[in-house]
Design a protein around this motif. Structure first.
Motif, PDB file in Angstrom:
ATOM      1  N   ASP A 143       0.716   3.637  -3.314  1.00  0.00           N
ATOM      2  CA  ASP A 143      -0.584   4.284  -3.480  1.00  0.00           C
ATOM      3  C   ASP A 143      -0.876   5.261  -2.345  1.00  0.00           C
ATOM      4  O   ASP A 143      -1.492   6.307  -2.559  1.00  0.00           O
ATOM      5  CB  ASP A 143      -1.712   3.259  -3.585  1.00  0.00           C
ATOM      6  N   ARG A 158       0.840   8.279  -3.239  1.00  0.00           N
ATOM      7  CA  ARG A 158       0.093   8.943  -4.322  1.00  0.00           C
ATOM      8  C   ARG A 158      -1.116   9.698  -3.740  1.00  0.00           C
ATOM      9  O   ARG A 158      -1.439  10.812  -4.167  1.00  0.00           O
ATOM     10  CB  ARG A 158      -0.381   7.885  -5.338  1.00  0.00           C
ATOM     11  N   ARG A 177     -10.611  -1.205  13.605  1.00  0.00           N
ATOM     12  CA  ARG A 177     -11.102  -2.262  12.708  1.00  0.00           C
ATOM     13  C   ARG A 177     -10.620  -3.629  13.175  1.00  0.00           C
ATOM     14  O   ARG A 177     -11.174  -4.649  12.780  1.00  0.00           O
ATOM     15  CB  ARG A 177     -10.608  -2.007  11.275  1.00  0.00           C
ATOM     16  N   THR A 202     -10.463   3.745  -3.068  1.00  0.00           N
ATOM     17  CA  THR A 202      -9.191   3.791  -3.793  1.00  0.00           C
ATOM     18  C   THR A 202      -8.422   2.490  -3.642  1.00  0.00           C
ATOM     19  O   THR A 202      -8.734   1.654  -2.794  1.00  0.00           O
ATOM     20  CB  THR A 202      -8.331   4.990  -3.315  1.00  0.00           C
ATOM     21  N   TRP A 203      -7.423   2.336  -4.515  1.00  0.00           N
ATOM     22  CA  TRP A 203      -6.478   1.212  -4.554  1.00  0.00           C
ATOM     23  C   TRP A 203      -7.207  -0.125  -4.455  1.00  0.00           C
ATOM     24  O   TRP A 203      -8.173  -0.326  -5.171  1.00  0.00           O
ATOM     25  CB  TRP A 203      -5.397   1.420  -3.479  1.00  0.00           C
ATOM     26  N   THR A 204      -6.772  -1.053  -3.551  1.00  0.00           N
ATOM     27  CA  THR A 204      -7.392  -2.391  -3.550  1.00  0.00           C
ATOM     28  C   THR A 204      -8.877  -2.327  -3.179  1.00  0.00           C
ATOM     29  O   THR A 204      -9.631  -3.246  -3.495  1.00  0.00           O
ATOM     30  CB  THR A 204      -6.672  -3.344  -2.582  1.00  0.00           C
ATOM     31  N   TYR A 229       0.818  -1.217   0.000  1.00  0.00           N
ATOM     32  CA  TYR A 229       0.000   0.000   0.000  1.00  0.00           C
ATOM     33  C   TYR A 229       0.856   1.275   0.000  1.00  0.00           C
ATOM     34  O   TYR A 229       0.314   2.381   0.009  1.00  0.00           O
ATOM     35  CB  TYR A 229      -0.933  -0.005   1.222  1.00  0.00           C
ATOM     36  N   TYR A 232      -3.795   3.833   6.640  1.00  0.00           N
ATOM     37  CA  TYR A 232      -4.108   3.497   5.255  1.00  0.00           C
ATOM     38  C   TYR A 232      -4.090   1.992   4.994  1.00  0.00           C
ATOM     39  O   TYR A 232      -3.167   1.286   5.413  1.00  0.00           O
ATOM     40  CB  TYR A 232      -3.059   4.171   4.357  1.00  0.00           C
ATOM     41  N   GLY A 233      -5.096   1.495   4.285  1.00  0.00           N
ATOM     42  CA  GLY A 233      -5.103   0.112   3.810  1.00  0.00           C
ATOM     43  C   GLY A 233      -5.167  -0.908   4.925  1.00  0.00           C
ATOM     44  O   GLY A 233      -5.932  -0.761   5.880  1.00  0.00           O
ATOM     45  N   ILE A 234      -4.318  -1.936   4.796  1.00  0.00           N
ATOM     46  CA  ILE A 234      -4.289  -3.005   5.798  1.00  0.00           C
ATOM     47  C   ILE A 234      -2.862  -3.136   6.319  1.00  0.00           C
ATOM     48  O   ILE A 234      -1.925  -2.626   5.715  1.00  0.00           O
ATOM     49  CB  ILE A 234      -4.762  -4.350   5.203  1.00  0.00           C
ATOM     50  N   THR A 245      -9.994   2.446   1.927  1.00  0.00           N
ATOM     51  CA  THR A 245      -8.707   1.953   1.422  1.00  0.00           C
ATOM     52  C   THR A 245      -8.517   0.467   1.712  1.00  0.00           C
ATOM     53  O   THR A 245      -7.511  -0.106   1.314  1.00  0.00           O
ATOM     54  CB  THR A 245      -7.528   2.720   2.065  1.00  0.00           C
ATOM     55  N   ASN A 246      -9.439  -0.138   2.446  1.00  0.00           N
ATOM     56  CA  ASN A 246      -9.321  -1.540   2.850  1.00  0.00           C
ATOM     57  C   ASN A 246     -10.312  -2.365   2.029  1.00  0.00           C
ATOM     58  O   ASN A 246     -11.500  -2.024   1.977  1.00  0.00           O
ATOM     59  CB  ASN A 246      -9.637  -1.629   4.355  1.00  0.00           C
ATOM     60  N   PRO A 247      -9.852  -3.437   1.376  1.00  0.00           N
ATOM     61  CA  PRO A 247     -10.742  -4.198   0.489  1.00  0.00           C
ATOM     62  C   PRO A 247     -11.692  -5.162   1.192  1.00  0.00           C
ATOM     63  O   PRO A 247     -12.433  -5.883   0.526  1.00  0.00           O
ATOM     64  CB  PRO A 247      -9.749  -4.976  -0.393  1.00  0.00           C
ATOM     65  N   SER A 251      -6.699   3.405  -9.855  1.00  0.00           N
ATOM     66  CA  SER A 251      -6.595   2.228  -8.989  1.00  0.00           C
ATOM     67  C   SER A 251      -7.366   1.051  -9.577  1.00  0.00           C
ATOM     68  O   SER A 251      -6.879  -0.087  -9.600  1.00  0.00           O
ATOM     69  CB  SER A 251      -7.167   2.541  -7.603  1.00  0.00           C
TER      70      SER A 251
END
Lengths: 100, 57, 104
Positions: free
Chosen positions: A18, A21, B8, C37-39, A15, A97-99, C10-12, C65
């Motif tokens: 991105d 970005r 989460r 966004t992204w995944t 991640y 951000y993300g995982i 941002t988490n799929p 993305s």
């Protein structure tokens, strides 16, 4: 006009680019925008991503990291987790951000 | 400044450290999204009541 | 008047949370915008995505993305308006124009 401040925290290599970005995207929208690669080592940035980093810096943003190899290899700015915590206190928006 | 920390997943030591610094000398609240059937109604009320929401991994 | 809510995804793996929060916020009369966004753009192919587009006020995805995740930019997800296959500007709009911010 007061510009907002945002920081994206990245803890997963997949991640990282991105997330950086996204930080640039917020800088383009007139925010003070930062990212931090926390315990996340990345490969050497290609020219495209190096250009993005420079664009972010041109808009007073930065990508920080607590991983020394990111500093040595990509010229990112070192910031410990304690310093990151203090920086987060100044932010209007914080994005884990993300995982992991 | 009232901070809402949403999780989460169960926060690890790194997340706990950041939360501790961000919350210092501030009013804070938490919401766990990783439980079975989280009450989204309560979550939205907490988001609206907070000055800032941070949703941690 | 309920506050408005912008959600940055941002988490799929969080479609259940996106749906749950959006439904709860709409039930309170809130205006809700979501940007993936992204995944997390994989969620545009989730069976619940068309319903999300109906109940939320504004849904957008990062088209760069989406293409990076292997989809064609011409493959507009069911329920989404083509012009909402957009850029990171959408994230900025969520921060600037909405009262409350949530990342998922």
């Amino acid at each position: 006009m007061e510009y907002k401040k945002a920081l994206i925290i990245i803890r997963n290599k997949d991640y990282a680019l991105d997330g950086m970005r996204s930080a640039l995207g917020l800088a383009v929208e007139n925010m003070y925008s930062y990212a931090h690669l926390l315990d996340t080592e990345i490969d050497k940035l290609d020219d495209n991503n190096q250009d993005r980093l420079e664009m972010l810096r041109d808009m007073e943003g930065e990508v920080y990291t607590n991983v020394q190899s990111n500093v040595d290899q990509n010229g990112l700015e070192f910031m410990s987790i304690e310093e990151l915590g203090e920086k987060l206190r100044e932010m209007d928006v914080i994005v884990p951000y993300g995982i992991i | 400044m009232k901070i809402l920390n949403v999780y989460r997943s169960q926060p690890d030591e790194k997340t706990k450290k950041l939360v501790e610094i961000v919350n210092r000398d501030r009013e804070s609240d938490t919401f766990e999204l990783f439980v079975d059937n989280p009450d989204y109604d309560i979550l939205v009320e907490k988001i609206f009541a907070a000055d800032k929401t941070i949703c941690w991994w | 008047m309920a506050k408005s809510l912008g959600i940055f995804v941002t988490n799929p793996h969080v479609m259940h949370h996106v749906m749950g929060v959006t439904k709860a916020a709409k039930a309170k009369g809130s205006k809700v915008k979501i940007f993936f966004t992204w995944t997390a753009t994989h969620l545009a192919k989730d069976p619940q995505f068309p319903e999300l587009c109906k109940i939320a006020d504004d849904v957008a995805i990062c088209v760069d993305s989406y293409v990076n995740m292997g989809y064609s930019a011409d493959d507009v997800p069911e329920g989404l308006k083509k012009e909402k296959m957009a850029t990171q500007t959408q994230h900025g709009l969520i921060i600037e124009d909405y009262d409350c911010y949530l990342n998922l």
